[in-house]
Write a protein that holds these residues in place. Structure first.
Motif, PDB file in Angstrom:
ATOM      1  N   ASN A  58       0.803  -1.217   0.000  1.00  0.00           N
ATOM      2  CA  ASN A  58       0.000   0.000   0.000  1.00  0.00           C
ATOM      3  C   ASN A  58       0.845   1.281   0.000  1.00  0.00           C
ATOM      4  O   ASN A  58       0.486   2.282  -0.633  1.00  0.00           O
ATOM      5  CB  ASN A  58      -0.892  -0.024   1.239  1.00  0.00           C
ATOM      6  CG  ASN A  58      -2.011   0.969   1.152  1.00  0.00           C
ATOM      7  OD1 ASN A  58      -2.817   0.911   0.234  1.00  0.00           O
ATOM      8  ND2 ASN A  58      -2.067   1.891   2.091  1.00  0.00           N
ATOM      9  N   GLY A  80       5.938   2.628   7.575  1.00  0.00           N
ATOM     10  CA  GLY A  80       5.771   1.176   7.644  1.00  0.00           C
ATOM     11  C   GLY A  80       6.139   0.621   9.004  1.00  0.00           C
ATOM     12  O   GLY A  80       5.646  -0.414   9.429  1.00  0.00           O
ATOM     13  N   GLY A  99       0.901   4.888   7.907  1.00  0.00           N
ATOM     14  CA  GLY A  99      -0.300   4.505   7.178  1.00  0.00           C
ATOM     15  C   GLY A  99      -0.655   3.063   7.420  1.00  0.00           C
ATOM     16  O   GLY A  99       0.052   2.338   8.121  1.00  0.00           O
ATOM     17  N   GLN A 137       4.794  11.030  13.713  1.00  0.00           N
ATOM     18  CA  GLN A 137       4.505  10.298  12.478  1.00  0.00           C
ATOM     19  C   GLN A 137       3.468  11.039  11.648  1.00  0.00           C
ATOM     20  O   GLN A 137       2.790  10.459  10.806  1.00  0.00           O
ATOM     21  CB  GLN A 137       4.053   8.873  12.808  1.00  0.00           C
ATOM     22  CG  GLN A 137       5.216   7.907  13.069  1.00  0.00           C
ATOM     23  CD  GLN A 137       5.994   8.233  14.334  1.00  0.00           C
ATOM     24  OE1 GLN A 137       5.424   8.221  15.424  1.00  0.00           O
ATOM     25  NE2 GLN A 137       7.276   8.528  14.199  1.00  0.00           N
ATOM     26  N   THR A 145      -7.176   0.095  15.145  1.00  0.00           N
ATOM     27  CA  THR A 145      -5.943  -0.156  14.399  1.00  0.00           C
ATOM     28  C   THR A 145      -4.975  -1.098  15.096  1.00  0.00           C
ATOM     29  O   THR A 145      -4.094  -1.657  14.459  1.00  0.00           O
ATOM     30  CB  THR A 145      -5.189   1.169  14.150  1.00  0.00           C
ATOM     31  OG1 THR A 145      -4.773   1.693  15.434  1.00  0.00           O
ATOM     32  CG2 THR A 145      -6.059   2.186  13.440  1.00  0.00           C
ATOM     33  N   ASP A 164      -2.822   0.004  17.039  1.00  0.00           N
ATOM     34  CA  ASP A 164      -1.648   0.839  17.321  1.00  0.00           C
ATOM     35  C   ASP A 164      -1.903   1.677  18.566  1.00  0.00           C
ATOM     36  O   ASP A 164      -3.023   2.137  18.789  1.00  0.00           O
ATOM     37  CB  ASP A 164      -1.360   1.772  16.136  1.00  0.00           C
ATOM     38  CG  ASP A 164      -0.882   1.003  14.925  1.00  0.00           C
ATOM     39  OD1 ASP A 164       0.001   0.135  15.085  1.00  0.00           O
ATOM     40  OD2 ASP A 164      -1.399   1.242  13.819  1.00  0.00           O
ATOM     41  N   ASN A 182       6.169  -6.556  13.574  1.00  0.00           N
ATOM     42  CA  ASN A 182       6.556  -5.610  12.529  1.00  0.00           C
ATOM     43  C   ASN A 182       8.062  -5.721  12.355  1.00  0.00           C
ATOM     44  O   ASN A 182       8.840  -5.155  13.095  1.00  0.00           O
ATOM     45  CB  ASN A 182       6.140  -4.192  12.927  1.00  0.00           C
ATOM     46  CG  ASN A 182       6.335  -3.192  11.796  1.00  0.00           C
ATOM     47  OD1 ASN A 182       7.193  -3.390  10.921  1.00  0.00           O
ATOM     48  ND2 ASN A 182       5.561  -2.125  11.813  1.00  0.00           N
TER      49      ASN A 182
HETATM   50  C1  OOB Z   1       1.795   0.375   6.084  1.00  0.00           C
HETATM   51  O1  OOB Z   1       0.674  -0.410   5.939  1.00  0.00           O
HETATM   52  P1  OOB Z   1       0.483  -1.876   6.553  1.00  0.00           P
HETATM   53  O2  OOB Z   1      -0.943  -2.190   6.315  1.00  0.00           O
HETATM   54  O3  OOB Z   1       1.516  -2.798   6.033  1.00  0.00           O
HETATM   55  O4  OOB Z   1       0.762  -1.772   8.103  1.00  0.00           O
HETATM   56  C2  OOB Z   1       0.068  -0.872   8.934  1.00  0.00           C
HETATM   57  C3  OOB Z   1       0.694  -0.859  10.299  1.00  0.00           C
HETATM   58  C4  OOB Z   1       0.167   0.226  11.188  1.00  0.00           C
HETATM   59  O5  OOB Z   1      -1.047  -0.136  11.797  1.00  0.00           O
HETATM   60  C5  OOB Z   1       1.315   0.350  12.177  1.00  0.00           C
HETATM   61  O6  OOB Z   1       1.252  -0.712  13.088  1.00  0.00           O
HETATM   62  C6  OOB Z   1       2.528   0.161  11.307  1.00  0.00           C
HETATM   63  O7  OOB Z   1       2.094  -0.603  10.199  1.00  0.00           O
HETATM   64  N1  OOB Z   1       3.107   1.417  10.814  1.00  0.00           N
HETATM   65  C7  OOB Z   1       3.888   2.254  11.539  1.00  0.00           C
HETATM   66  C8  OOB Z   1       4.234   3.321  10.672  1.00  0.00           C
HETATM   67  N2  OOB Z   1       3.653   3.102   9.472  1.00  0.00           N
HETATM   68  C9  OOB Z   1       2.976   1.928   9.583  1.00  0.00           C
HETATM   69  N3  OOB Z   1       4.306   2.210  12.807  1.00  0.00           N
HETATM   70  C10 OOB Z   1       5.092   3.229  13.241  1.00  0.00           C
HETATM   71  N4  OOB Z   1       5.470   4.275  12.476  1.00  0.00           N
HETATM   72  C11 OOB Z   1       5.070   4.356  11.185  1.00  0.00           C
HETATM   73  N5  OOB Z   1       5.451   5.413  10.426  1.00  0.00           N
HETATM   74  O8  OOB Z   1       2.748   0.035   6.761  1.00  0.00           O
HETATM   75  C12 OOB Z   1       1.757   1.676   5.380  1.00  0.00           C
HETATM   76  C13 OOB Z   1       0.699   1.978   4.521  1.00  0.00           C
HETATM   77  C14 OOB Z   1       0.677   3.194   3.859  1.00  0.00           C
HETATM   78  C15 OOB Z   1       1.705   4.095   4.050  1.00  0.00           C
HETATM   79  C16 OOB Z   1       2.744   3.805   4.892  1.00  0.00           C
HETATM   80  C17 OOB Z   1       2.781   2.595   5.568  1.00  0.00           C
END
Ligand code: OOB
Length: 541
Positions: free
Chosen positions: A245, A317, A341, A363, A421, A423, A444
């Motif tokens: 994504n 991510g 995201g 973030q 979420t 989170d 993660n």
């Molecule tokens: C992105 O999307 P996903 O669906 O692989 O994972 C989402 C999860 C979030 O709920 C959170 O737990 C974690 O990934 N996450 C972060 C983060 N960005 C995502 N945790 C800490 N800091 C961040 N900056 O990972 C995703 C989708 C769209 C854009 C960017 C990332």
């Protein structure tokens, strides 16, 4: 399989069982406010082609296509899929690496109104099989080989197990089906239709699929492009898996298409490959997970390459450590944008005008004024700004439910339609979010999401294992690594060993490499909580 609807034909909304729709009053509001503008993904490309026919659209090591050429190829590939009986509403698992072919295939599916199911190139037959079942797919698309990886074995397994699925194996670098008569351009889906199924990082033993509509997704794409300041002169390096994504839409491949920019496909995320491509193609932007950013920052290759074209890196991510955030501007000579995201919807960005402190330590804040963000305690009661709590969200591009998962939806969505979420965040009075933890059972690993239950199920299939508990353990480079605590059936024997279990997962269970535990600990019992459940918290410490 459904038939393809031709030009000028009136289209009824796609009826897809198992999709939780936006309530009518919300949909009406999102349209009224101009968020949902009635655009499909096929129309997005058609508009880019009309505006920038001769600009470069996609570049990979084998092929380069302009927008005009991409559009021609999309119609040829669409004709091929249609000839194989795939049509509107059909689901097709797309299992392709970062290539021009990926873009052709995905837009060809959009063109015929079929729904891509976005597998990651790293997936293997264990995961692909699950997606084929969960989405009741009609097709599976992959490549023969890419780099050192052969996909032929996976394709053969899927073809054998799902004889009704059209399995399409594309030889990379050729213009496949070049002799086929292109399908005439026409709208074969409605903006309110589900456009594709994206994968959730997952917390359970079975994958959860995320149905996103054209209207909701493209709203997030257009706003992401605006927030990130990209235009037709922008060049994005696609470093992470293109179907994730983040690389797809934040602002990603689709954002680049929305503005007529160019996407350069990186075959791997190593600094050697990527820094060379940045120099060669005057790359302006790249979306990175923290470990990839760290590798670039610490690479000696940086001194040998001119990367002065870089305008910004988007990092997300997984949580970006503040020390790494501070190094971006001085060492890469570009701006940092933090991106928090999720494939389910909500995306937050730090903004170009933000002060350094905000860019380094938060973030970001949501895309939309209508992203509703609620931070609550364990009892579901909202907490004050500055206090850590569970993040819940609802808004114009956040799903109301996973695909065909009513039971899971009762846990992941509140009664009033907020997505829980998993989170844990702190919100400041301006609405900026800082991620401080997680309540969901998910690992993660440097941005790659692993559901412990999935890994546990695969290990439990081993005859000599009595029980297993998979947890994330802290790691300097990746944030977290995967650790499996294993109770052997025969505690006296030395088997199975860690390397036997790795081989079992890879060769017999055929799982993606990134889900294989980094560490195995052989124990005779698990720590338990006061109610007798496995105490995963103490195992992860
Ligand atoms: C992105 O999307 P996903 O669906 O692989 O994972 C989402 C999860 C979030 O709920 C959170 O737990 C974690 O990934 N996450 C972060 C983060 N960005 C995502 N945790 C800490 N800091 C961040 N900056 O990972 C995703 C989708 C769209 C854009 C960017 C990332």
């Amino acid at each position: 399989m459904s038939s393809t609807v031709g030009t000028g034909t009136h289209l009824d909304p796609l009826r897809l069982d198992g999709v939780v729709e936006y309530p009518a009053e919300f949909a009406a509001r999102y349209r009224e406010k101009g968020y949902w503008i009635g655009q499909t993904h096929a129309a997005l490309l058609a508009e880019a082609v009309a505006a920038h026919p001769d600009r470069l659209a996609v570049v990979d090591p084998r092929r380069t296509v302009t927008y005009a050429r991409l559009a021609e190829r999309v119609q040829v590939v669409a004709a091929e899929f249609a000839a194989r009986g795939i049509g509107r509403g059909d689901r097709v698992v797309v299992h392709l690496p970062n290539t021009v072919e990926y873009v052709e295939v995905v837009f060809a599916l959009f063109e015929i109104g079929a729904l891509p199911v976005f597998a990651l190139a790293a997936h293997r037959s264990a995961e692909i099989r699950q997606f084929c079942s969960a989405a009741s797919t009609s097709g599976y698309v992959t490549v023969d080989t890419f780099g050192l990886t052969s996909y032929a074995g996976t394709a053969a397994e899927i073809a054998a197990e799902f004889p009704d699925i059209a399995t399409v194996v594309i030889p990379l670098g050729d213009e496949s089906w070049a002799g086929r008569e292109p399908l005439p351009r026409a709208e074969r889906s409605l903006p309110s239709d589900v456009a594709f199924l994206q994968l959730s990082g997952g917390t359970t033993g079975t994958p959860k699929l995320i149905p996103r509509t054209h209207d909701d997704y493209l709203y997030s794409v257009r706003e992401s492009a605006r927030i990130c300041g990209i235009d037709a002169t922008s060049v994005m390096l696609a470093v992470l898996p293109i179907s994730h994504n983040f690389t797809m839409s934040s602002p990603g491949l689709l954002g680049m298409i929305a503005v007529g920019g160019c996407v350069v496909m990186a075959p791997d995320p190593s600094p050697d490959t990527c820094l060379r491509l940045i120099e060669a193609h005057a790359v302006t932007h790249a979306a990175l997970v923290p470990p990839v950013l760290m590798a670039w920052l610490n690479s000696s290759a940086r001194a040998e390459r001119d990367i002065s074209s870089l305008v910004a890196v988007w990092v997300g991510g997984a949580k970006l450590p503040e020390e790494a955030a501070r190094r971006v501007a001085p060492e890469l000579g570009c701006m940092l944008t933090q991106v928090f995201g999720m494939a389910e919807g909500l995306v937050n960005y730090t903004r170009a005008g933000d002060d350094d402190e905000t860019i380094h330590t938060t973030q970001g804040r949501p895309i939309s004024p209508d992203d509703e963000v609620r931070v609550v305690d364990d009892a579901g009661v909202p907490v004050a700004d500055g206090v850590a709590g569970h993040l819940q969200t609802r808004g114009p591009y956040t799903i109301r439910g996973y695909y065909c998962a009513p039971e899971h939806n009762r846990r992941s969505f509140t009664a009033d339609g907020f997505y829980a979420t998993g989170d844990i965040v702190v919100r400041d009075p301006r609405g900026y979010l800082t991620v401080v933890g997680r309540s969901k059972d998910q690992i993660n690993r440097g941005g790659e999401k692993i559901a412990p239950a999935m890994v546990e199920n695969h290990l439990l299939a081993h005859r000599e294992i009595h029980d297993v508990s998979v947890v994330g353990v802290p790691d300097d480079a990746l944030g977290e690594r995967i650790c499996a605590y294993v109770i052997r059936r025969d505690p006296e024997s030395g088997s199975p060993t860690a390397s036997q279990l790795r081989a079992f997962l890879r060769a017999e269970r055929r799982v993606a490499a990134y889900t294989i535990p980094d560490r195995f600990e052989f124990v005779t019992e698990f720590p338990t909580t006061s109610v007798g459940k496995i105490d995963k918290k103490s195992q992860g410490a």
